[in-house]
Design a protein around this motif. Structure first.
Motif, PDB file in Angstrom:
ATOM      1  N   THR A  17       0.817  -1.217   0.000  1.00  0.00           N
ATOM      2  CA  THR A  17       0.000   0.000   0.000  1.00  0.00           C
ATOM      3  C   THR A  17       0.854   1.272   0.000  1.00  0.00           C
ATOM      4  O   THR A  17       0.336   2.353  -0.275  1.00  0.00           O
ATOM      5  N   HIS A  18       2.131   1.157   0.340  1.00  0.00           N
ATOM      6  CA  HIS A  18       3.089   2.262   0.236  1.00  0.00           C
ATOM      7  C   HIS A  18       4.470   1.727   0.571  1.00  0.00           C
ATOM      8  O   HIS A  18       4.618   0.539   0.815  1.00  0.00           O
ATOM      9  N   TYR A  19       5.477   2.612   0.588  1.00  0.00           N
ATOM     10  CA  TYR A  19       6.853   2.101   0.637  1.00  0.00           C
ATOM     11  C   TYR A  19       7.406   1.826   2.044  1.00  0.00           C
ATOM     12  O   TYR A  19       8.465   1.227   2.171  1.00  0.00           O
ATOM     13  N   HIS A  20       6.734   2.261   3.093  1.00  0.00           N
ATOM     14  CA  HIS A  20       7.302   2.108   4.446  1.00  0.00           C
ATOM     15  C   HIS A  20       7.664   0.660   4.778  1.00  0.00           C
ATOM     16  O   HIS A  20       6.956  -0.273   4.403  1.00  0.00           O
ATOM     17  N   GLY A  21       8.732   0.532   5.555  1.00  0.00           N
ATOM     18  CA  GLY A  21       9.291  -0.784   5.868  1.00  0.00           C
ATOM     19  C   GLY A  21       8.324  -1.727   6.555  1.00  0.00           C
ATOM     20  O   GLY A  21       8.382  -2.946   6.336  1.00  0.00           O
ATOM     21  N   ASP A  22       7.412  -1.172   7.384  1.00  0.00           N
ATOM     22  CA  ASP A  22       6.473  -2.075   8.069  1.00  0.00           C
ATOM     23  C   ASP A  22       5.389  -2.584   7.120  1.00  0.00           C
ATOM     24  O   ASP A  22       4.551  -3.394   7.519  1.00  0.00           O
ATOM     25  N   HIS A  23       5.405  -2.123   5.864  1.00  0.00           N
ATOM     26  CA  HIS A  23       4.440  -2.609   4.857  1.00  0.00           C
ATOM     27  C   HIS A  23       5.139  -3.264   3.668  1.00  0.00           C
ATOM     28  O   HIS A  23       4.474  -3.781   2.777  1.00  0.00           O
ATOM     29  N   THR A  24       6.460  -3.210   3.628  1.00  0.00           N
ATOM     30  CA  THR A  24       7.207  -3.818   2.511  1.00  0.00           C
ATOM     31  C   THR A  24       8.349  -4.716   3.001  1.00  0.00           C
ATOM     32  O   THR A  24       9.016  -5.355   2.192  1.00  0.00           O
ATOM     33  N   GLY A  85      -0.635  11.688   0.232  1.00  0.00           N
ATOM     34  CA  GLY A  85      -1.340  11.811   1.503  1.00  0.00           C
ATOM     35  C   GLY A  85      -0.437  11.360   2.638  1.00  0.00           C
ATOM     36  O   GLY A  85       0.314  12.154   3.207  1.00  0.00           O
ATOM     37  N   HIS A  86      -0.468  10.061   2.940  1.00  0.00           N
ATOM     38  CA  HIS A  86       0.426   9.505   3.960  1.00  0.00           C
ATOM     39  C   HIS A  86       1.873   9.534   3.453  1.00  0.00           C
ATOM     40  O   HIS A  86       2.807   9.857   4.186  1.00  0.00           O
ATOM     41  N   THR A  87       2.046   9.199   2.163  1.00  0.00           N
ATOM     42  CA  THR A  87       3.319   9.325   1.431  1.00  0.00           C
ATOM     43  C   THR A  87       2.902   9.709   0.003  1.00  0.00           C
ATOM     44  O   THR A  87       1.737   9.997  -0.232  1.00  0.00           O
ATOM     45  N   GLY A 104      -4.693   1.120   3.822  1.00  0.00           N
ATOM     46  CA  GLY A 104      -3.285   1.261   4.192  1.00  0.00           C
ATOM     47  C   GLY A 104      -3.159   2.264   5.327  1.00  0.00           C
ATOM     48  O   GLY A 104      -4.030   2.346   6.197  1.00  0.00           O
ATOM     49  N   ASP A 105      -2.116   3.066   5.288  1.00  0.00           N
ATOM     50  CA  ASP A 105      -1.880   4.025   6.384  1.00  0.00           C
ATOM     51  C   ASP A 105      -2.635   5.337   6.181  1.00  0.00           C
ATOM     52  O   ASP A 105      -2.326   6.342   6.830  1.00  0.00           O
ATOM     53  N   LEU A 106      -3.648   5.326   5.315  1.00  0.00           N
ATOM     54  CA  LEU A 106      -4.580   6.459   5.293  1.00  0.00           C
ATOM     55  C   LEU A 106      -5.605   6.289   6.416  1.00  0.00           C
ATOM     56  O   LEU A 106      -6.564   7.046   6.503  1.00  0.00           O
TER      57      LEU A 106
END
Ligand SMILES: [Zn+2]
Length: 213
Positions: A17-24, A85-87, A104-106
């Motif tokens: 859902t985006h690039y942050h480490g806790d999601h990739t 938004g979040h990223t 995701g983190d929205l």
């Protein structure tokens, strides 16, 4: 692996859902050990590839600009890119038949959200995206937040109300010429105490709004 408790079927597709480490952070594991194909917005791949220590296996293999649709498990699954938004790499996943949204983190359920201003996130974009998403939901849509427990449209609306209200508060403090330090000192009032958590404290949230507006 938690998903193993839900299904023993092969994990063919992964959507970041985006690039942050806790999601990739498990991309390489899924790609190498499970043979999964990883999908994400172009900027996820760009931002992961920009990390000096990235590995080839963790990079999404299929990327898109606007989104894509999976016809899978009897469901229609729309993956939609949302403007910064979040990223600047955010996608949401909308399971049409199942009536489930993963924003995701929205969505940080019941907490101040993290808005990654250095990763292309914007306060206004975050609020616009949440407003748009809530407009798409049915009253009984189930929402799987990026952080926090399973939620409803009413919970998401509460989060939006908080975003709009606290943004207006910090905006008017800024307009009155109040410094960031003084804005933090003044605070957001008792109403929002419970929204603070160890990662996004009230101070961090005020500072995000102050810098992001
Ligand atoms: Zn994130």
């Amino acid at each position: 692996m938690a998903i193993g408790d839900i299904s023993k079927q092969p994990i063919k597709y992964i959507v970041n859902t985006h690039y942050h480490g806790d999601h990739t952070g498990s991309n390489a594991y899924f790609a190498e050990a499970k043979g999964s194909t990883i999908f994400a917005h172009d900027n996820v791949r760009k931002r992961l590839a920009d990390k000096e220590d990235h590995t080839h296996a963790e990079l999404p293999v299929v990327t898109y600009q606007q989104g894509m649709t999976f016809h899978f498990n009897g469901d229609t699954i729309n993956v939609m890119y949302m403007p910064a938004g979040h990223t600047d790499s955010d996608s949401v996943v909308w399971f049409e038949e199942a009536n489930v949204l993963h924003p995701g983190d929205l969505f940080f359920e019941g907490r101040f959200p993290y808005i990654d201003l250095d990763g292309g996130g914007t306060v206004t974009g975050y609020i616009n995206n949440v407003t748009k998403l809530i407009g798409m939901l049915k009253d009984d849509t189930k929402i799987i937040p990026g952080h926090g427990k399973l939620a409803t449209k009413a919970d998401y609306q509460k989060a939006l109300d908080m975003l709009v209200d606290t943004t207006a508060m910090v905006k008017s403090m800024k307009a009155e010429g109040i410094s960031l330090d003084d804005a933090v000192e003044q605070g957001l009032g008792e109403k929002y105490t419970a929204w603070a958590w160890n990662f996004i404290t009230e101070e961090k949230w005020i500072s995000t709004l102050y810098k992001g507006l």
